[in-house]
Write an enzyme that holds these catalytic residues in place. Structure first.
Site, mmCIF file in Angstrom:
data_model
loop_
_atom_site.group_PDB
_atom_site.id
_atom_site.type_symbol
_atom_site.label_atom_id
_atom_site.label_comp_id
_atom_site.label_asym_id
_atom_site.label_seq_id
_atom_site.Cartn_x
_atom_site.Cartn_y
_atom_site.Cartn_z
ATOM 1 N N ARG A 121 2.391 -6.890 0.290
ATOM 2 C CA ARG A 121 2.157 -7.082 -1.146
ATOM 3 C C ARG A 121 0.692 -7.482 -1.361
ATOM 4 O O ARG A 121 0.375 -8.633 -1.648
ATOM 5 C CB ARG A 121 3.110 -8.157 -1.684
ATOM 6 C CG ARG A 121 4.580 -7.706 -1.711
ATOM 7 C CD ARG A 121 4.780 -6.615 -2.737
ATOM 8 N NE ARG A 121 6.127 -6.057 -2.757
ATOM 9 C CZ ARG A 121 7.109 -6.459 -3.555
ATOM 10 N NH1 ARG A 121 6.917 -7.468 -4.375
ATOM 11 N NH2 ARG A 121 8.269 -5.858 -3.540
ATOM 12 N N GLN A 126 -0.781 -1.357 -3.415
ATOM 13 C CA GLN A 126 0.064 -1.210 -4.606
ATOM 14 C C GLN A 126 0.526 0.224 -4.821
ATOM 15 O O GLN A 126 1.670 0.464 -5.211
ATOM 16 C CB GLN A 126 -0.682 -1.712 -5.845
ATOM 17 C CG GLN A 126 -0.712 -3.227 -5.950
ATOM 18 C CD GLN A 126 -1.409 -3.697 -7.217
ATOM 19 O OE1 GLN A 126 -2.188 -2.972 -7.817
ATOM 20 N NE2 GLN A 126 -1.135 -4.928 -7.609
ATOM 21 N N ASP A 129 3.670 1.064 -2.717
ATOM 22 C CA ASP A 129 4.787 0.126 -2.796
ATOM 23 C C ASP A 129 6.057 0.830 -3.278
ATOM 24 O O ASP A 129 6.329 0.946 -4.478
ATOM 25 C CB ASP A 129 4.420 -1.027 -3.739
ATOM 26 C CG ASP A 129 5.430 -2.156 -3.706
ATOM 27 O OD1 ASP A 129 6.534 -1.952 -3.165
ATOM 28 O OD2 ASP A 129 5.120 -3.236 -4.232
ATOM 29 N N SER A 132 8.691 -1.232 -5.367
ATOM 30 C CA SER A 132 8.352 -1.389 -6.783
ATOM 31 C C SER A 132 8.588 -0.103 -7.572
ATOM 32 O O SER A 132 9.161 -0.135 -8.669
ATOM 33 C CB SER A 132 6.894 -1.830 -6.940
ATOM 34 O OG SER A 132 6.730 -3.150 -6.478
ATOM 35 N N TYR A 229 7.908 -13.698 -3.162
ATOM 36 C CA TYR A 229 9.365 -13.626 -3.182
ATOM 37 C C TYR A 229 9.963 -14.985 -3.527
ATOM 38 O O TYR A 229 9.331 -16.026 -3.353
ATOM 39 C CB TYR A 229 9.902 -13.176 -1.811
ATOM 40 C CG TYR A 229 9.570 -11.752 -1.468
ATOM 41 C CD1 TYR A 229 10.203 -10.688 -2.101
ATOM 42 C CD2 TYR A 229 8.609 -11.450 -0.495
ATOM 43 C CE1 TYR A 229 9.895 -9.367 -1.781
ATOM 44 C CE2 TYR A 229 8.299 -10.133 -0.170
ATOM 45 C CZ TYR A 229 8.950 -9.107 -0.818
ATOM 46 O OH TYR A 229 8.654 -7.810 -0.501
#
Length: 376
Positions: A121, A126, A129, A132, A229
């Site tokens: 992360r 990004q 990911d 996500s 998290y």
């Protein structure tokens, strides 16, 4: 030339690992993309479209896999598939890596296994990911499915015959899926509230126009890991939070639960007693069904009724919008695979010290190497 194999997924997985767009981009990196005939059909990626983008269409899986340098999948491939690749080939997929009994035979093939769930992360990753991109679609679809089952309108409507009240939607767990669920429920005109144990989510919830529900004590303020998290909470906190949620959930029409902790069973958020207190006709969509569910009474893959409440336990909800899910997943994979190529020479050049490559590498040289799996 680097050969990338892409084969069909299992019958219960409609998503696909490449799209015409990413085939074109992978070809530009210097790769030959070899796709099993018909494999992209459930995502509306026809053989003709993939071929026009530069893919080679193989008659079957064996032809696609034979001697390939890489294998791209959505779900975990079999050891037999991997053995048809070159020795030491690269395999990238959603491997479900905590299933040690399934991962060990794959590691034993000697392939370099990369689990897309372990994507670090960090800002540089990004675009890679997968969790996500897929959770975003799942959050959207959860609300749409709940609305279709609810049997009442979501927005307030003023009519000559009287007023239709707005439905109330409660989102439990405000990660990517939860945030999209909030946004979707708001767009549909519902009154939305949400809860999460991570303090950073309060502002996000409020920025989307929803009400934040949580016990905001000292433990709550420390309830997030460095990776973003949720931490497991103490029994005392869980009891206080459960009492607050129990009072709130009584008046809700739709509930979406999304709480997951990596490598652990899903935490139970909605008890049988809470279900019994809810209004008949309410709907719960449990996005944690694949990990045992957040709701007492969830049956993975089924819709059941408990105390007059419909509980939906979807498996692979992102896969129910496969065109979008496949397009996003394919882009995630392409962004990841860019790291493996020397763009000038158009050859494979792996920097094993790159934190993204190290972070996603599950097995190498016949051994499981990821630190998260050392004692799994």
């Amino acid at each position: 030339m680097v050969t990338i194999a892409v084969t069909a997924e299992a019958p219960d997985e409609p998503r696909f690992a490449v799209s015409p767009e990413t085939v074109k981009k992978l070809s530009a990196l210097g790769a030959k993309v070899r796709v099993e005939a018909g494999a992209g059909g459930r995502s509306r990626f026809s053989d003709d479209a993939l071929k026009a983008a530069g893919a080679e269409i193989a008659a079957g899986a064996a032809e696609a896999l034979s001697g390939a340098d890489m294998l791209l999948k959505v779900r975990r491939p079999s050891a037999d598939e991997i053995r048809q690749l070159k020795p030491g080939a690269i395999v990238a997929a959603i491997l479900d890596p905590y299933d040690k009994a399934a991962i060990e035979p794959l590691a034993g093939t000697g392939a370099n296994l990369f689990s897309m769930e372990f994507m670090p992360r960090i800002s540089r990753a990004q675009s890679m990911d997968v969790l996500s991109s897929q959770a975003n679609l799942a959050g959207y679809k959860a609300v749409v499915d709940a609305a279709s089952l609810f049997g009442q309108a979501l927005p307030m409507m003023m009519t000559a015959a009287g007023t239709v009240p707005a439905a109330k939607t409660f989102i439990m767990g405000v990660g990517v899926a939860g945030l999209q669920a909030i946004a979707t429920a708001r767009r549909l005109g519902s009154i939305v509230s949400a809860t999460d144990v991570r303090p950073a989510t309060k502002e996000q919830v409020q920025s989307l126009g929803a009400k934040f529900i949580a016990v905001e004590d000292d433990e709550f303020k420390q309830a997030q890991t460095a990776a973003g998290y949720a931490k497991p909470m103490s029994a005392e906190y869980q009891a206080k939070q459960a009492a607050l949620v129990a009072e709130h959930i009584k008046n809700q029409d739709i509930v979406i639960t999304t709480a997951l902790i990596p490598g652990r069973p899903a935490p139970k958020l909605v008890s049988a007693a809470m279900l019994a207190a809810m209004k008949p006709g309410s709907v719960i969509v449990d996005l944690a069904a694949e990990r045992g569910g957040n709701v007492e009474g969830t049956v993975p893959g089924q819709t059941v009724e408990v105390s007059g409440v419909k509980i939906v336990g979807p498996l692979n909800l992102a896969g129910s919008v496969p065109v979008n899910a496949s397009s996003l997943y394919a882009k995630n994979l392409y962004a990841f695979l860019e790291l493996f190529f020397d763009k000038k020479e158009k050859t494979l050049k792996v920097n094993w010290d790159d934190e993204i490559i190290k972070g996603t590498l599950v097995a190498k040289d016949g051994k499981i190497v990821h630190p998260n799996l050392a004692s799994a």
